[in-house]
Design a protein around this motif. Sequence first.
Motif, mmCIF file in Angstrom:
data_model
loop_
_atom_site.group_PDB
_atom_site.id
_atom_site.type_symbol
_atom_site.label_atom_id
_atom_site.label_comp_id
_atom_site.label_asym_id
_atom_site.label_seq_id
_atom_site.Cartn_x
_atom_site.Cartn_y
_atom_site.Cartn_z
ATOM 1 N N PHE A 20 1.452 -5.477 3.880
ATOM 2 C CA PHE A 20 0.735 -4.548 2.827
ATOM 3 C C PHE A 20 -0.248 -3.765 3.275
ATOM 4 O O PHE A 20 -1.122 -4.290 3.934
ATOM 5 C CB PHE A 20 0.326 -5.498 1.688
ATOM 6 N N ALA A 21 -0.550 -2.582 2.372
ATOM 7 C CA ALA A 21 -1.628 -1.702 2.678
ATOM 8 C C ALA A 21 -2.630 -2.063 1.634
ATOM 9 O O ALA A 21 -2.298 -1.762 0.389
ATOM 10 C CB ALA A 21 -0.984 -0.300 2.779
ATOM 11 N N GLY A 22 -3.788 -2.580 1.988
ATOM 12 C CA GLY A 22 -4.641 -2.653 0.953
ATOM 13 C C GLY A 22 -4.578 -4.016 0.227
ATOM 14 O O GLY A 22 -3.865 -4.866 0.634
ATOM 15 N N ARG A 23 -5.040 -4.101 -0.966
ATOM 16 C CA ARG A 23 -4.926 -5.320 -1.779
ATOM 17 C C ARG A 23 -3.694 -5.365 -2.519
ATOM 18 O O ARG A 23 -3.071 -4.406 -2.899
ATOM 19 C CB ARG A 23 -6.106 -5.519 -2.717
ATOM 20 N N VAL A 24 -3.124 -6.636 -2.668
ATOM 21 C CA VAL A 24 -1.959 -6.713 -3.551
ATOM 22 C C VAL A 24 -2.020 -7.866 -4.174
ATOM 23 O O VAL A 24 -2.684 -8.934 -3.999
ATOM 24 C CB VAL A 24 -0.602 -7.195 -2.342
ATOM 25 N N SER A 25 -1.433 -7.982 -5.398
ATOM 26 C CA SER A 25 -1.749 -9.126 -6.468
ATOM 27 C C SER A 25 -0.833 -10.204 -6.144
ATOM 28 O O SER A 25 -0.128 -10.068 -5.242
ATOM 29 C CB SER A 25 -1.090 -8.604 -7.891
ATOM 30 N N PRO A 26 -1.155 -11.582 -6.347
ATOM 31 C CA PRO A 26 -0.419 -12.583 -6.149
ATOM 32 C C PRO A 26 0.891 -12.413 -6.673
ATOM 33 O O PRO A 26 1.838 -13.057 -5.726
ATOM 34 C CB PRO A 26 -1.113 -13.661 -6.740
ATOM 35 N N ALA A 27 1.160 -12.016 -7.661
ATOM 36 C CA ALA A 27 2.613 -11.672 -7.966
ATOM 37 C C ALA A 27 3.522 -10.984 -7.303
ATOM 38 O O ALA A 27 4.607 -11.359 -7.082
ATOM 39 C CB ALA A 27 2.502 -11.376 -9.478
ATOM 40 N N ALA A 28 2.787 -10.019 -6.711
ATOM 41 C CA ALA A 28 3.570 -8.928 -5.953
ATOM 42 C C ALA A 28 3.625 -9.463 -4.578
ATOM 43 O O ALA A 28 5.006 -9.359 -3.939
ATOM 44 C CB ALA A 28 2.629 -7.747 -5.590
ATOM 45 N N ALA A 29 2.726 -10.322 -3.990
ATOM 46 C CA ALA A 29 3.175 -11.063 -2.814
ATOM 47 C C ALA A 29 4.082 -12.184 -2.866
ATOM 48 O O ALA A 29 4.966 -12.292 -2.150
ATOM 49 C CB ALA A 29 1.837 -11.602 -2.495
ATOM 50 N N ARG A 30 4.096 -12.806 -4.183
ATOM 51 C CA ARG A 30 5.214 -13.821 -4.162
ATOM 52 C C ARG A 30 6.710 -13.157 -4.254
ATOM 53 O O ARG A 30 7.661 -13.855 -3.765
ATOM 54 C CB ARG A 30 4.841 -14.614 -5.626
ATOM 55 N N ASP A 31 6.656 -11.914 -5.009
ATOM 56 C CA ASP A 31 7.824 -11.117 -5.320
ATOM 57 C C ASP A 31 8.411 -10.872 -3.908
ATOM 58 O O ASP A 31 9.640 -11.191 -3.427
ATOM 59 C CB ASP A 31 7.904 -10.050 -5.921
ATOM 60 N N VAL A 32 7.511 -10.383 -2.818
ATOM 61 C CA VAL A 32 7.903 -9.984 -1.490
ATOM 62 C C VAL A 32 8.472 -11.107 -0.578
ATOM 63 O O VAL A 32 9.366 -11.250 0.255
ATOM 64 C CB VAL A 32 6.781 -8.968 -0.879
ATOM 65 N N ALA A 59 11.407 -3.129 -0.091
ATOM 66 C CA ALA A 59 10.525 -3.584 -1.448
ATOM 67 C C ALA A 59 9.384 -2.447 -1.724
ATOM 68 O O ALA A 59 8.804 -1.949 -0.688
ATOM 69 C CB ALA A 59 9.640 -4.914 -1.124
ATOM 70 N N PRO A 60 9.236 -2.192 -2.950
ATOM 71 C CA PRO A 60 8.257 -0.940 -3.192
ATOM 72 C C PRO A 60 6.921 -1.365 -2.932
ATOM 73 O O PRO A 60 6.228 -0.379 -2.583
ATOM 74 C CB PRO A 60 8.430 -0.950 -4.997
ATOM 75 N N ARG A 61 6.549 -2.640 -2.596
ATOM 76 C CA ARG A 61 5.060 -2.829 -2.622
ATOM 77 C C ARG A 61 4.933 -3.141 -1.114
ATOM 78 O O ARG A 61 3.535 -3.149 -0.546
ATOM 79 C CB ARG A 61 4.710 -4.064 -3.086
ATOM 80 N N LEU A 62 5.802 -2.800 -0.112
ATOM 81 C CA LEU A 62 5.680 -3.139 1.191
ATOM 82 C C LEU A 62 5.087 -1.832 2.073
ATOM 83 O O LEU A 62 5.358 -0.756 1.707
ATOM 84 C CB LEU A 62 6.995 -3.661 1.932
ATOM 85 N N SER A 63 4.442 -2.121 2.897
ATOM 86 C CA SER A 63 3.980 -0.934 3.764
ATOM 87 C C SER A 63 4.197 -1.161 5.409
ATOM 88 O O SER A 63 3.453 -0.714 6.212
ATOM 89 C CB SER A 63 2.433 -0.514 3.543
ATOM 90 N N LEU A 64 5.301 -1.760 5.635
ATOM 91 C CA LEU A 64 5.425 -1.850 7.136
ATOM 92 C C LEU A 64 6.077 -0.568 7.521
ATOM 93 O O LEU A 64 6.764 0.123 7.091
ATOM 94 C CB LEU A 64 6.800 -2.821 7.236
ATOM 95 N N ARG A 65 5.443 -0.171 8.752
ATOM 96 C CA ARG A 65 5.626 0.998 9.549
ATOM 97 C C ARG A 65 6.508 0.815 10.533
ATOM 98 O O ARG A 65 6.570 0.109 11.337
ATOM 99 C CB ARG A 65 4.271 1.477 10.093
ATOM 100 N N GLY A 66 7.611 1.753 10.470
ATOM 101 C CA GLY A 66 8.453 1.868 11.486
ATOM 102 C C GLY A 66 9.584 0.701 11.374
ATOM 103 O O GLY A 66 9.682 0.085 10.355
ATOM 104 N N GLU A 67 10.405 0.683 12.227
ATOM 105 C CA GLU A 67 11.536 -0.298 12.088
ATOM 106 C C GLU A 67 11.269 -1.602 12.817
ATOM 107 O O GLU A 67 11.956 -2.691 12.832
ATOM 108 C CB GLU A 67 12.698 0.176 12.729
#
Length: 172
Positions: A20-32, A59-67
Amino acid sequence: MPVLVVGTEKNFTALRERLFAGRVSPAAARDVKEAVAEANPDVDLDDLQPGIVLTIPEAPRLSLRGELSLDETPKQALAAVASAGARALEELAAAAQAAERERSAERKRLGSALGSAEVDGAIRQDPDLKADVDATRAALEEEEAGAKERMAALKQAQAEWTKEMASLRELF
């Protein structure tokens, strides 16, 4: 689908900064986490081991760069391997060029010897020798042309390999 290679992280929570880039809510982290668990059913996300390869779903909240996502330890090791490979490539190419220069100098010495007064005198005494000397000169010229082609191919290959090594280093 991107992959993440677990490094020193012991659980999914420790992977958050890589996911994740920056802060993420617990709900978003749980979904991921649920999506990652579903994509990796044989992996216990609460007990990760170094080297485990995780498939990371879109997933819309992920910010993984590259493959491919690696932590610093394998990145450093792979960067060192790429640097060592680049140095080895340079050394091999330099050794091949030096060896070819030596062979070229030897061909020139032989060509000079074939043009010497002694060989000319021997040809006058034995006219059949002229055909052998001419054939040797032609073979030397052919070998010199082949050497130039080999060196050009080596330079092209070295340029391509160097470019590939640079691309490999950019991955890290």
